[in-house]
Design a protein around this motif. Structure first.
Motif, PDB file in Angstrom:
ATOM      1  N   TYR A  33     -13.491  16.560  37.886  1.00 41.62           N
ATOM      2  CA  TYR A  33     -12.613  17.505  37.183  1.00 41.62           C
ATOM      3  C   TYR A  33     -12.782  17.386  35.672  1.00 41.62           C
ATOM      4  N   LEU A  34     -12.821  16.153  35.162  1.00 40.62           N
ATOM      5  CA  LEU A  34     -12.983  15.937  33.722  1.00 40.62           C
ATOM      6  C   LEU A  34     -14.328  16.470  33.236  1.00 40.62           C
ATOM      7  N   GLN A  35     -15.362  16.265  34.018  1.00 36.31           N
ATOM      8  CA  GLN A  35     -16.684  16.754  33.637  1.00 36.31           C
ATOM      9  C   GLN A  35     -16.708  18.278  33.578  1.00 36.31           C
ATOM     10  N   LYS A  36     -16.089  18.921  34.548  1.00 37.64           N
ATOM     11  CA  LYS A  36     -16.048  20.389  34.565  1.00 37.64           C
ATOM     12  C   LYS A  36     -15.305  20.936  33.349  1.00 37.64           C
ATOM     13  N   LYS A  37     -14.283  20.209  32.908  1.00 37.73           N
ATOM     14  CA  LYS A  37     -13.483  20.630  31.761  1.00 37.73           C
ATOM     15  C   LYS A  37     -14.117  20.232  30.425  1.00 37.73           C
ATOM     16  N   GLY A  38     -15.201  19.468  30.488  1.00 38.32           N
ATOM     17  CA  GLY A  38     -15.847  19.010  29.258  1.00 38.32           C
ATOM     18  C   GLY A  38     -15.054  17.940  28.538  1.00 38.32           C
ATOM     19  N   ILE A  39     -14.225  17.209  29.274  1.00 39.04           N
ATOM     20  CA  ILE A  39     -13.391  16.170  28.668  1.00 39.04           C
ATOM     21  C   ILE A  39     -14.211  14.908  28.425  1.00 39.04           C
ATOM     22  N   LYS A  40     -14.104  14.396  27.205  1.00 35.81           N
ATOM     23  CA  LYS A  40     -14.796  13.161  26.846  1.00 35.81           C
ATOM     24  C   LYS A  40     -13.835  12.068  26.383  1.00 35.81           C
ATOM     25  N   ASN A  41     -12.629  12.482  25.999  1.00 33.51           N
ATOM     26  CA  ASN A  41     -11.642  11.537  25.461  1.00 33.51           C
ATOM     27  C   ASN A  41     -10.364  11.595  26.291  1.00 33.51           C
ATOM     28  N   LEU A  42      -9.824  10.434  26.631  1.00 35.20           N
ATOM     29  CA  LEU A  42      -8.606  10.359  27.416  1.00 35.20           C
ATOM     30  C   LEU A  42      -7.501   9.677  26.631  1.00 35.20           C
ATOM     31  N   VAL A  43      -6.332  10.289  26.631  1.00 35.62           N
ATOM     32  CA  VAL A  43      -5.124   9.651  26.122  1.00 35.62           C
ATOM     33  C   VAL A  43      -4.317   9.263  27.348  1.00 35.62           C
ATOM     34  N   ILE A  44      -4.017   7.983  27.474  1.00 37.17           N
ATOM     35  CA  ILE A  44      -3.497   7.456  28.732  1.00 37.17           C
ATOM     36  C   ILE A  44      -2.096   6.879  28.570  1.00 37.17           C
ATOM     37  N   THR A  45      -1.215   7.261  29.489  1.00 36.63           N
ATOM     38  CA  THR A  45       0.122   6.704  29.594  1.00 36.63           C
ATOM     39  C   THR A  45       0.341   6.340  31.060  1.00 36.63           C
ATOM     40  N   GLY A  46       1.383   5.541  31.342  1.00 38.77           N
ATOM     41  CA  GLY A  46       1.694   5.328  32.747  1.00 38.77           C
ATOM     42  C   GLY A  46       2.089   3.925  33.129  1.00 38.77           C
ATOM     43  N   MET A  47       2.038   3.673  34.414  1.00 38.73           N
ATOM     44  CA  MET A  47       2.567   2.459  35.011  1.00 38.73           C
ATOM     45  C   MET A  47       1.707   2.070  36.226  1.00 38.73           C
ATOM     46  N   MET A  48       1.521   0.794  36.560  1.00 43.46           N
ATOM     47  CA  MET A  48       1.903  -0.366  35.763  1.00 43.46           C
ATOM     48  C   MET A  48       0.756  -0.709  34.817  1.00 43.46           C
ATOM     49  N   THR A  49       1.115  -1.224  33.663  1.00 43.80           N
ATOM     50  CA  THR A  49       0.138  -1.500  32.611  1.00 43.80           C
ATOM     51  C   THR A  49      -0.999  -2.385  33.093  1.00 43.80           C
ATOM     52  N   ASP A  50      -0.666  -3.427  33.839  1.00 44.52           N
ATOM     53  CA  ASP A  50      -1.650  -4.438  34.225  1.00 44.52           C
ATOM     54  C   ASP A  50      -2.345  -4.142  35.548  1.00 44.52           C
ATOM     55  N   VAL A  51      -1.995  -3.042  36.183  1.00 46.51           N
ATOM     56  CA  VAL A  51      -2.613  -2.712  37.469  1.00 46.51           C
ATOM     57  C   VAL A  51      -3.329  -1.360  37.360  1.00 46.51           C
ATOM     58  N   CYS A  52      -2.596  -0.280  37.584  1.00 43.71           N
ATOM     59  CA  CYS A  52      -3.244   1.037  37.642  1.00 43.71           C
ATOM     60  C   CYS A  52      -3.716   1.539  36.280  1.00 43.71           C
TER      61      CYS A  52
END
Length: 211
Positions: free
Chosen positions: A128-147
Motif C-alpha cells: 500500500y505504501l509503495q502504491k502511494k509513493g510513501i517514503k516517510n512514516l510518522v509513527i504513533t501508537g502502542m505498545m512502544t516496546d512491542v508493536c
C-alpha cells in the motif's frame, strides 16, 4: 514616511517568513503518511491490558491525526486482532479490540488488520505504501516496546525514513528476572534505542509541532 516604510518592510518580511515556513513544512511532509498503531480499547482504563499513560498518548496521537487530516496527508490505522492460542486481549469480535474513539478512522482512511507485532508481517502495508509513493512514516501508537518498536525496525529495513512522536506512544511496567521495570523507564529506553546511532531507526520528536 520613513517609519511607514520600515513598518511596511517589517510586515513584508514577516509575511515572507510565514510563507517560507509553510512551504518548508509542506515539503517536509511530501511522500509522508501517518501510522497509528494499535490504539485500541483494551489498552485503556477498564480494558484487558491497560497501559501507563494511554490516555495522554492517545490525545497526542489525536493531535497528529487532526494535523494530517487538515493537510490532506495519508493516514493509516493499524488494528491488531489476536488469533494466537492463549491470547487475552484484542480478541476477535470484542469491544476491546476496537480502535479507540480518540483516533476513530474516517471512511476514506486505510485500516490494516495485523496478527503480529510487526505491522508489515503478513499484511499489505508495504504494498500500500509503495502504491502511494510513501517514503516517510510518522509513527504513533502502542505498545512502544512491542508493536511500535518492531514496526519501526521493519520499516527501516524496507527503506522507509521514520519519525516517532514519542509522547504519542505508551507502554506498561515489565518484569525481568523478578524485578519490575517501570513503564517510564521502558518507554525512554526503547525510544532511545530507536534513535541510537544518529537516529538510525527513527527520529524521536516530542509532538506534531516539531515538524
Amino acid at each position: 514616511m520613513k517609519i511607514l516604510f520600515k513598518h511596511s518592510v517589517a510586515l513584508c518580511l514577516t509575511l515572507f517568513s510565514f510563507l517560507f515556513i509553510n512551504a518548508q513544512q509542506k515539503r517536509n511532509m511530501e511522500n509522508t503518511a501517518l501510522l497509528i498503531i494499535d490504539i485500541q480499547n483494551d489498552y485503556f482504563p477498564g480494558g484487558k491490558m491497560e497501559l501507563a499513560g494511554a490516555e495522554p498518548a492517545a490525545n497526542n496521537a489525536k493531535k497528529a491525526l487532526e494535523y494530517f487530516r487538515k493537510n490532506n496527508i495519508p493516514v493509516i490505522h493499524i488494528k491488531h486482532i489476536a488469533v494466537n492460542e492463549g491470547a487475552e486481549f484484542f480478541l476477535p469480535d470484542t469491544s476491546g479490540a476496537e480502535i479507540h474513539s480518540s483516533v476513530s478512522p474516517k471512511n476514506d482512511e486505510k485500516i490494516i488488520i495485523k496478527h503480529f507485532p510487526n505491522s508489515f508481517r503478513e499484511t499489505d502495508l508495504s504494498e500500500y505504501l509503495q502504491k502511494k509513493g510513501i517514503k516517510n512514516l510518522v509513527i504513533t501508537g502502542m505498545m512502544t516496546d512491542v508493536c511500535v518498536d518492531s514496526t519501526v525496525r521493519a520499516a527501516f529495513d524496507l527503506g522507509f525514513k521514520n519519525t516517532v512522536i514519542g509522547n504519542a506512544t505508551a507502554t506498561r511496567d515489565r518484569v525481568l528476572n523478578g524485578q519490575v521495570i517501570k513503564a517510564t523507564d521502558v518507554q525512554r529506553s526503547f525510544l532511545a534505542g530507536m534513535s541510537a546511532l544518529g537516529n538510525l531507526y527513527a527520529e524521536i520528536v516530542s509532538d506534531i509541532g516539531s515538524f
